[in-house]
Motif scaffolding. Structure first.
Motif, mmCIF file in Angstrom:
data_model
loop_
_atom_site.group_PDB
_atom_site.id
_atom_site.type_symbol
_atom_site.label_atom_id
_atom_site.label_comp_id
_atom_site.label_asym_id
_atom_site.label_seq_id
_atom_site.Cartn_x
_atom_site.Cartn_y
_atom_site.Cartn_z
ATOM 1 N N ALA A 50 0.834 -1.203 0.000
ATOM 2 C CA ALA A 50 0.000 0.000 0.000
ATOM 3 C C ALA A 50 0.871 1.257 0.000
ATOM 4 C CB ALA A 50 -0.919 0.001 1.222
ATOM 5 N N GLN A 51 1.902 1.250 0.802
ATOM 6 C CA GLN A 51 2.804 2.406 0.865
ATOM 7 C C GLN A 51 3.503 2.612 -0.469
ATOM 8 O OE1 GLN A 51 5.852 2.126 3.860
ATOM 9 N NE2 GLN A 51 6.156 4.338 3.903
ATOM 10 N N ALA A 52 3.943 1.540 -1.097
ATOM 11 C CA ALA A 52 4.619 1.642 -2.395
ATOM 12 C C ALA A 52 3.677 2.182 -3.471
ATOM 13 C CB ALA A 52 5.164 0.267 -2.812
ATOM 14 N N LEU A 53 2.392 1.905 -3.327
ATOM 15 C CA LEU A 53 1.412 2.359 -4.310
ATOM 16 C C LEU A 53 0.751 3.673 -3.912
ATOM 17 C CD1 LEU A 53 -0.297 -1.056 -5.134
ATOM 18 C CD2 LEU A 53 1.295 0.222 -6.562
ATOM 19 N N GLY A 54 1.079 4.189 -2.737
ATOM 20 C CA GLY A 54 0.503 5.443 -2.284
ATOM 21 C C GLY A 54 -0.958 5.315 -1.897
ATOM 22 N N THR A 55 -1.302 4.195 -1.290
ATOM 23 C CA THR A 55 -2.687 3.967 -0.877
ATOM 24 C C THR A 55 -2.682 3.372 0.524
ATOM 25 O OG1 THR A 55 -4.792 3.004 -1.572
ATOM 26 C CG2 THR A 55 -2.825 1.678 -1.987
ATOM 27 N N ASN A 56 -3.793 2.760 0.939
ATOM 28 C CA ASN A 56 -3.847 2.176 2.279
ATOM 29 C C ASN A 56 -4.060 0.664 2.211
ATOM 30 O OD1 ASN A 56 -6.616 1.773 1.804
ATOM 31 N ND2 ASN A 56 -7.131 3.748 2.712
ATOM 32 N N GLN A 57 -3.948 0.021 3.356
ATOM 33 C CA GLN A 57 -4.038 -1.438 3.441
ATOM 34 C C GLN A 57 -5.401 -1.939 3.008
ATOM 35 O OE1 GLN A 57 -5.842 -3.221 6.217
ATOM 36 N NE2 GLN A 57 -5.432 -5.103 5.079
ATOM 37 N N GLN A 58 -6.463 -1.197 3.324
ATOM 38 C CA GLN A 58 -7.813 -1.617 2.952
ATOM 39 C C GLN A 58 -7.962 -1.667 1.433
ATOM 40 O OE1 GLN A 58 -7.179 0.801 5.219
ATOM 41 N NE2 GLN A 58 -7.894 -0.146 7.119
ATOM 42 N N ALA A 59 -7.344 -0.710 0.741
ATOM 43 C CA ALA A 59 -7.414 -0.698 -0.725
ATOM 44 C C ALA A 59 -6.704 -1.909 -1.309
ATOM 45 C CB ALA A 59 -6.800 0.592 -1.271
ATOM 46 N N ILE A 60 -5.604 -2.313 -0.691
ATOM 47 C CA ILE A 60 -4.869 -3.499 -1.156
ATOM 48 C C ILE A 60 -5.713 -4.752 -0.924
ATOM 49 C CG2 ILE A 60 -2.795 -4.922 -0.846
ATOM 50 C CD1 ILE A 60 -2.352 -2.188 -2.252
ATOM 51 N N SER A 61 -6.387 -4.817 0.209
ATOM 52 C CA SER A 61 -7.257 -5.955 0.499
ATOM 53 C C SER A 61 -8.361 -6.061 -0.548
ATOM 54 C CB SER A 61 -7.861 -5.799 1.894
ATOM 55 O OG SER A 61 -8.700 -6.883 2.185
ATOM 56 N N ILE A 62 -8.964 -4.934 -0.894
ATOM 57 C CA ILE A 62 -10.016 -4.924 -1.924
ATOM 58 C C ILE A 62 -9.433 -5.350 -3.269
ATOM 59 C CG2 ILE A 62 -11.541 -3.394 -3.251
ATOM 60 C CD1 ILE A 62 -11.903 -1.799 -0.578
ATOM 61 N N LEU A 63 -8.255 -4.816 -3.569
ATOM 62 C CA LEU A 63 -7.575 -5.129 -4.829
ATOM 63 C C LEU A 63 -7.302 -6.631 -4.944
ATOM 64 C CD1 LEU A 63 -5.098 -3.004 -6.564
ATOM 65 C CD2 LEU A 63 -4.195 -5.199 -5.868
ATOM 66 N N GLU A 64 -6.829 -7.241 -3.842
ATOM 67 C CA GLU A 64 -6.498 -8.668 -3.851
ATOM 68 C C GLU A 64 -7.741 -9.552 -3.926
ATOM 69 O OE1 GLU A 64 -3.840 -9.353 -0.560
ATOM 70 O OE2 GLU A 64 -2.149 -8.473 -1.648
ATOM 71 N N ASN A 65 -8.891 -8.996 -3.653
ATOM 72 C CA ASN A 65 -10.144 -9.744 -3.792
ATOM 73 C C ASN A 65 -10.792 -9.513 -5.145
ATOM 74 O OD1 ASN A 65 -10.376 -11.180 -1.292
ATOM 75 N ND2 ASN A 65 -10.680 -9.204 -0.300
ATOM 76 N N SER A 66 -10.191 -8.668 -5.968
ATOM 77 C CA SER A 66 -10.739 -8.373 -7.291
ATOM 78 C C SER A 66 -10.284 -9.419 -8.295
ATOM 79 C CB SER A 66 -10.267 -7.004 -7.769
ATOM 80 O OG SER A 66 -10.646 -6.008 -6.860
ATOM 81 N N LYS A 99 -3.183 0.066 -13.570
ATOM 82 C CA LYS A 99 -3.002 -0.230 -12.140
ATOM 83 C C LYS A 99 -2.112 -1.468 -11.988
ATOM 84 C CE LYS A 99 -4.101 0.587 -7.829
ATOM 85 N NZ LYS A 99 -3.638 1.788 -7.160
ATOM 86 N N LEU A 100 -2.296 -2.443 -12.872
ATOM 87 C CA LEU A 100 -1.507 -3.666 -12.823
ATOM 88 C C LEU A 100 -0.023 -3.361 -13.059
ATOM 89 C CD1 LEU A 100 -1.980 -6.652 -12.318
ATOM 90 C CD2 LEU A 100 -2.233 -6.972 -14.767
ATOM 91 N N LYS A 101 0.268 -2.407 -13.927
ATOM 92 C CA LYS A 101 1.665 -2.003 -14.167
ATOM 93 C C LYS A 101 2.283 -1.443 -12.898
ATOM 94 C CE LYS A 101 1.157 -0.859 -19.051
ATOM 95 N NZ LYS A 101 1.131 0.232 -20.041
ATOM 96 N N ASP A 102 1.523 -0.594 -12.193
ATOM 97 C CA ASP A 102 2.023 -0.012 -10.942
ATOM 98 C C ASP A 102 2.257 -1.089 -9.892
ATOM 99 O OD1 ASP A 102 1.817 2.492 -12.116
ATOM 100 O OD2 ASP A 102 -0.157 2.913 -11.232
ATOM 101 N N ILE A 103 1.345 -2.037 -9.804
ATOM 102 C CA ILE A 103 1.471 -3.125 -8.826
ATOM 103 C C ILE A 103 2.682 -3.987 -9.158
ATOM 104 C CG2 ILE A 103 0.363 -5.225 -7.961
ATOM 105 C CD1 ILE A 103 -2.358 -3.749 -8.533
ATOM 106 N N ALA A 104 2.850 -4.317 -10.439
ATOM 107 C CA ALA A 104 3.986 -5.134 -10.861
ATOM 108 C C ALA A 104 5.299 -4.444 -10.502
ATOM 109 C CB ALA A 104 3.916 -5.393 -12.364
ATOM 110 N N LYS A 105 5.361 -3.153 -10.741
ATOM 111 C CA LYS A 105 6.577 -2.394 -10.415
ATOM 112 C C LYS A 105 6.843 -2.425 -8.911
ATOM 113 C CE LYS A 105 8.751 2.095 -11.047
ATOM 114 N NZ LYS A 105 8.580 3.474 -11.503
ATOM 115 N N ALA A 106 5.799 -2.239 -8.117
ATOM 116 C CA ALA A 106 5.943 -2.254 -6.659
ATOM 117 C C ALA A 106 6.377 -3.630 -6.148
ATOM 118 C CB ALA A 106 4.633 -1.842 -6.001
#
Length: 135
Positions: A29-45, A52-59
């Motif tokens: 979340a910190q690497a992406l400039g967001t919060n833990q809850q957003a990562i949890s939602i993202l991982e359930n998607s 967004k996938l490019k940013d996640i891959a880079k992180a």
């Protein structure tokens, strides 16, 4: 739910890669400039936008293709190559004594040092001869 749906679930793949990299949701979340809850939602998607996938891959330090093609089976197969002795390509038996190699190196260094000392003695002798001839 069939296995095809499960294997194409991008959020789960991101979660597993993150876990394999020993990264917590908070760190991602910190690497992406967001919060833990957003990562949890993202991982359930099941799907994620390409940008967004490019940013996640880079992180995560992986490529977008690595995320899209990730499978548990490939990870296990990769790590099994390190322990599969049946292929005959993995040889961890030392065929020489490392101490013998070290002593060979020490002896070689002694010989080189002796040659260096002899060369210096020859130089000094030559210079003394030149000085003597000039007097």
């Amino acid at each position: 739910m069939n296995t095809l749906t499960k294997s194409n679930h991008i959020g789960r793949k991101i979660s597993r890669i993150r876990e394999l990299r020993d990264m917590k949701q908070e760190a991602l979340a910190q690497a992406l400039g967001t919060n833990q809850q957003a990562i949890s939602i993202l991982e359930n998607s099941e799907t994620i936008e390409d940008e967004k996938l490019k940013d996640i891959a880079k992180a995560l330090g992986v490529s977008v293709e690595a995320i899209k093609n990730f499978s548990e089976e490939s990870v296990f197969n990769y790590f099994n190559t390190f322990t599969d002795h049946s292929a005959g390509t993995f040889n961890n038996n030392c065929t020489f004594n490392p101490l013998d190699k070290l002593m060979e190196s020490v002896e070689e260094n002694k010989k080189l040092y002796e040659r260096l000392i002899q060369a210096e003695k020859d130089k000094v002798e030559f210079l003394e001869k030149i000085l003597k001839d000039k007097k």
